[in-house]
Design an enzyme around this catalytic site. Structure first.
Site, short mmCIF file in Angstrom:
data_model
loop_
_atom_site.label_atom_id
_atom_site.label_comp_id
_atom_site.label_asym_id
_atom_site.label_seq_id
_atom_site.Cartn_x
_atom_site.Cartn_y
_atom_site.Cartn_z
N CYS A 12 -5.42 -38.93 -5.97
CA CYS A 12 -4.99 -39.24 -7.40
C CYS A 12 -3.97 -40.63 -6.97
O CYS A 12 -3.48 -41.24 -7.80
CB CYS A 12 -3.33 -38.71 -6.57
SG CYS A 12 -3.47 -37.92 -5.23
N GLU A 18 1.84 -31.44 1.90
CA GLU A 18 1.69 -32.84 1.82
C GLU A 18 3.53 -32.92 1.51
O GLU A 18 4.26 -33.02 -0.59
CB GLU A 18 1.41 -33.74 0.28
CG GLU A 18 -0.53 -33.28 0.44
CD GLU A 18 -1.14 -33.34 -0.83
OE1 GLU A 18 -0.66 -33.25 -1.93
OE2 GLU A 18 -2.52 -34.29 -0.61
ZN ZN Z 1 -1.37 -39.16 -3.97
#
Ligand code: ZN
Length: 544
Positions: free
Chosen positions: A413, A317
């Protein structure tokens, strides 16, 4: 530059009534908050299980059972509480406040006698506390709860969660630092740095600021803490990928003051940059501010998509290298753009330079909004520029690209992060200081605040971004000399502005992207802004 920063306004003072944005802001209250509460209580069929509230009940000793979820599962509740706080500030709701108070009671009951709060380590691995900062997310989770506590206190005046989190922060202060006997660690996932600054702002307790500074200063120092703790705990990773990840991935390869390029996990990076901007201001640290400016330049000029998406690689990420911006396999996590907007809002308020607002606006309108459906109950985590559904199904390198928004995620998230961001939109529109108000975004609203201790009422009427006109009314009952600074977006090649029917020379009064109108205001003044807004072809740098 580091003398007097601008500050966002309290959300309750900014009444948004906008054709484009109101739908999203109201969605938080009407749909997202109730939906996410049901998700956290595992009441939505077909969605990934959350177990978040159950984890707290178990940690509080109210129920028996095992921990379920990621090590940072608690943050779903923290971000939900923060979104609830902003929502209550805009629109009081007794029933919702009762539910939030119930959740806060659970958090308080799950707190250890020493102040520690974390359901994973409390239930599943009590002996593992603080042994794996690199992956354990304890400080990250604490940071989100601290943000929630500050927001809930500001919104409701209730200080239960603030006291719980201050006690936790006190314990963290006793645990980490340069002093003999303390751990010399820092978070694997940054977030607590900016949260501690918020806690300092509301409690005025300087030790929270010191702790934030410690975490930022210690990062990247030798000996490398994550190696030391790895040896200390006898090896082993929660996420096997960490075996291969470099120090750059954790933004711990050198002192942050030396960072020239945005590296590693993109959400961690931008949360840290937001904290660095806060500390640059609080400590009048010009070198820290310079680092923030360099990182901004690197991201915006070489590592950002046209949508404001950042972090182009799925694996990790993360940021990769300059101009590596593939359209179809990119990641561009929703949270990364949210963190990015948080970083730029701080830079904007410190430097009063509209270039930060330009990119903040780009991220809010594009990647942040793309992350949520119009119903408010489906979400994107990954935001590519190009999707071929057939290939996403067949090509392993595209399996992370979802062709429709999802009900929830195992790593969730993004959805609550979108909720807290949309609910707090009002804080991005204006920023004020003693005798200045900056208009950063064009959103129809009516806002009341004080300049020179006198009430000012600002109203915007606009169909932006679909139309190019903003009509502003500025009402000051008494004579009051102050500056109204209106952002002229960098894409606008010509703007026409009239104050009470008289033309203003825009170029003459423009500074760092803001048109400054300084005068003695009295009664109701009408300001008319027309942006030159032709459709423009945007092209990527050929190096892409
Ligand atoms: Zn996220």
């Amino acid at each position: 530059m580091l003398k007097n920063k601008q500050n966002p306004l309290a959300l309750k003072n900014v009444k948004i009534k906008d054709d484009f944005w109101s739908r999203y802001v109201e969605l938080v209250h009407d749909a997202i908050i109730p939906y996410q509460w049901d998700i956290m209580n595992d009441k939505i069929e077909g969605a990934e299980p959350s177990h978040c509230i159950q984890n707290f009940k178990i940690a509080a000793g109210l129920e028996q059972g095992e921990f379920y979820g990621m090590v940072f599962q608690d943050t779903d509740l923290a971000k939900w509480l923060e979104a609830v706080a902003y929502s209550l500030e805009i629109q009081p709701n007794e029933k919702l406040e009762e539910i939030a108070d119930y959740a806060i009671d659970l958090v308080a009951q799950a707190q250890g006698a020493d102040g520690y709060v974390n359901t994973y380590y409390t239930i599943a691995e009590p002996e593992g506390r603080w042994t794996n900062l690199q992956e354990g997310h304890e400080l990250y989770t604490a940071g989100h709860f601290i943000e929630a506590a500050v927001a809930y206190y500001n919104a409701t005046g209730k200080d239960k969660l603030l006291k719980v989190m201050s006690k936790f922060a006190d314990y963290i202060y006793e645990t980490f630092g340069h002093e003999e006997g303390k751990l010399k660690g820092y978070p694997g996932h940054q977030e607590i740095e900016l949260a501690l600054v918020k806690l300092y702002e509301v409690t005025k307790n300087k030790k929270y600021l010191e702790l934030s500074k410690y975490f930022i200063d210690e990062r990247g120092q030798e000996p490398y803490y994550f190696d030391l703790e790895f040896e200390e705990r006898g090896g082993g990773y929660i996420f096997p990928v960490f075996e291969y990840l470099t120090r750059e991935y954790l933004q711990a390869h050198s002192s942050v003051l030396k960072h020239d390029t945005a590296e590693g996990h993109s959400v961690r990076a931008v949360y840290m940059y937001a904290g660095m901007a806060d500390l640059a201001y609080e400590y009048k640290d010009a070198e820290m501010l310079k680092a923030c400016e360099r990182l901004f330049d690197n991201i915006v000029n070489r590592r950002m998509y046209i949508t404001g998406g950042i972090g182009s690689a799925e694996s990790g990420e993360r940021f990769t290298g300059d101009y590596d911006l593939p359209n179809d396999i990119n990641y561009s996590e929703t949270c990364a753009s949210i963190g990015f907007a948080m970083f730029f809002q701080r830079m904007l308020n410190i430097t009063k330079n509209a270039k930060y607002a330009d990119v903040m606006e780009k991220a809010l309108y594009n990647t942040v909004l793309a992350g949520i459906s119009l119903r408010g109950t489906e979400f994107f985590y990954v935001n590519p520029l190009e999707v071929w559904p057939y290939a996403c199904e067949k090509h392993p390198a595209k399996s992370h690209v979802k062709t429709t928004r999802q009900k929830w995620f195992g790593v969730a998230c993004c959805p609550p992060n979108i909720a807290r961001t949309l609910a707090s939109l009002g804080q991005y529109i204006y920023s004020v200081a003693k005798d200045e108000v900056y208009m950063n975004m064009f959103v129809e609203n009516k806002t009341t605040f004080f300049l020179n201790d006198q009430e000012v009422i600002l109203e915007q009427q606009t169909k932006y971004p679909f139309q190019n006109m903003v009509n502003i009314s500025c009402d000051s009952k008494e004579e009051n000399e102050f500056t109204l600074a209106i952002r002229i977006p960098s894409w606008c090649m010509g703007a026409k502005v009239k104050v009470d029917g008289e033309n203003i020379d825009v170029n003459e009064n423009l500074n760092k992207g803001y048109l400054y109108i300084k005068k003695v205001w009295h009664g109701i003044s009408k300001i008319e802004v027309i942006f030159d807004m032709p459709a423009q072809l945007m092209e990527a740098n050929p190096k892409v």
